[in-house]
Design a protein around this motif. Sequence first.
Motif, PDB file in Angstrom:
ATOM      1  N   ILE A 150       0.873  -1.169   0.000  1.00 32.33           N
ATOM      2  CA  ILE A 150       0.000   0.000   0.000  1.00 32.33           C
ATOM      3  C   ILE A 150       0.914   1.225   0.000  1.00 32.33           C
ATOM      4  N   TYR A 153      -5.135  -3.762  -3.127  1.00 34.05           N
ATOM      5  CA  TYR A 153      -5.828  -2.763  -2.314  1.00 34.05           C
ATOM      6  C   TYR A 153      -7.214  -3.267  -1.918  1.00 34.05           C
ATOM      7  N   ILE A 183     -10.076   4.172  -3.323  1.00 31.23           N
ATOM      8  CA  ILE A 183      -8.797   3.870  -3.961  1.00 31.23           C
ATOM      9  C   ILE A 183      -8.549   4.972  -4.987  1.00 31.23           C
ATOM     10  N   ILE A 203      -4.397  -2.735  -7.717  1.00 29.95           N
ATOM     11  CA  ILE A 203      -5.770  -2.463  -7.292  1.00 29.95           C
ATOM     12  C   ILE A 203      -6.362  -3.689  -6.600  1.00 29.95           C
ATOM     13  N   PHE A 249     -13.553   5.025  -6.206  1.00 27.03           N
ATOM     14  CA  PHE A 249     -12.388   4.951  -7.078  1.00 27.03           C
ATOM     15  C   PHE A 249     -12.204   6.290  -7.763  1.00 27.03           C
ATOM     16  N   LEU A 255      -6.783   5.538  -0.052  1.00 24.33           N
ATOM     17  CA  LEU A 255      -5.643   4.659  -0.297  1.00 24.33           C
ATOM     18  C   LEU A 255      -5.109   5.032  -1.672  1.00 24.33           C
TER      19      LEU A 255
END
Length: 106
Positions: free
Chosen positions: A9, A48, A71, A45, A101, A23
């Motif tokens: 991460i 994550y 994310i 991804i 996202f 994140l």
Amino acid sequence: MSVEQTKIIDFIGVDKESGQVILSISDHLEWESSDEHLFLLQEKINSYLSFIESGEINESYPDALNRHAIIKVCAMHEPDKKGLNFLAEVKKIVEGAGFGFEFEQR
């Protein structure tokens, strides 16, 4: 840390305004060798998503508890058409899983 380190991460923090946990993925790669780039980004991804869905996020970063996760891909270069299509599909999938996202080119 970068998109090339698919199991790590890169950055995590709480947005002070929204209260959401962000994140971030640091993506410095050019989009010219798009297939390899997309593969790495997909792996990152997925890592994550696994980090969030498994609950590991709450163990590693307790401030994330009970917060909406987003994310965010922070890219140095503008994506090509294939990259834009990929990002649009990823957005649908990630949001369908209940997370946010975002893509940002710097």
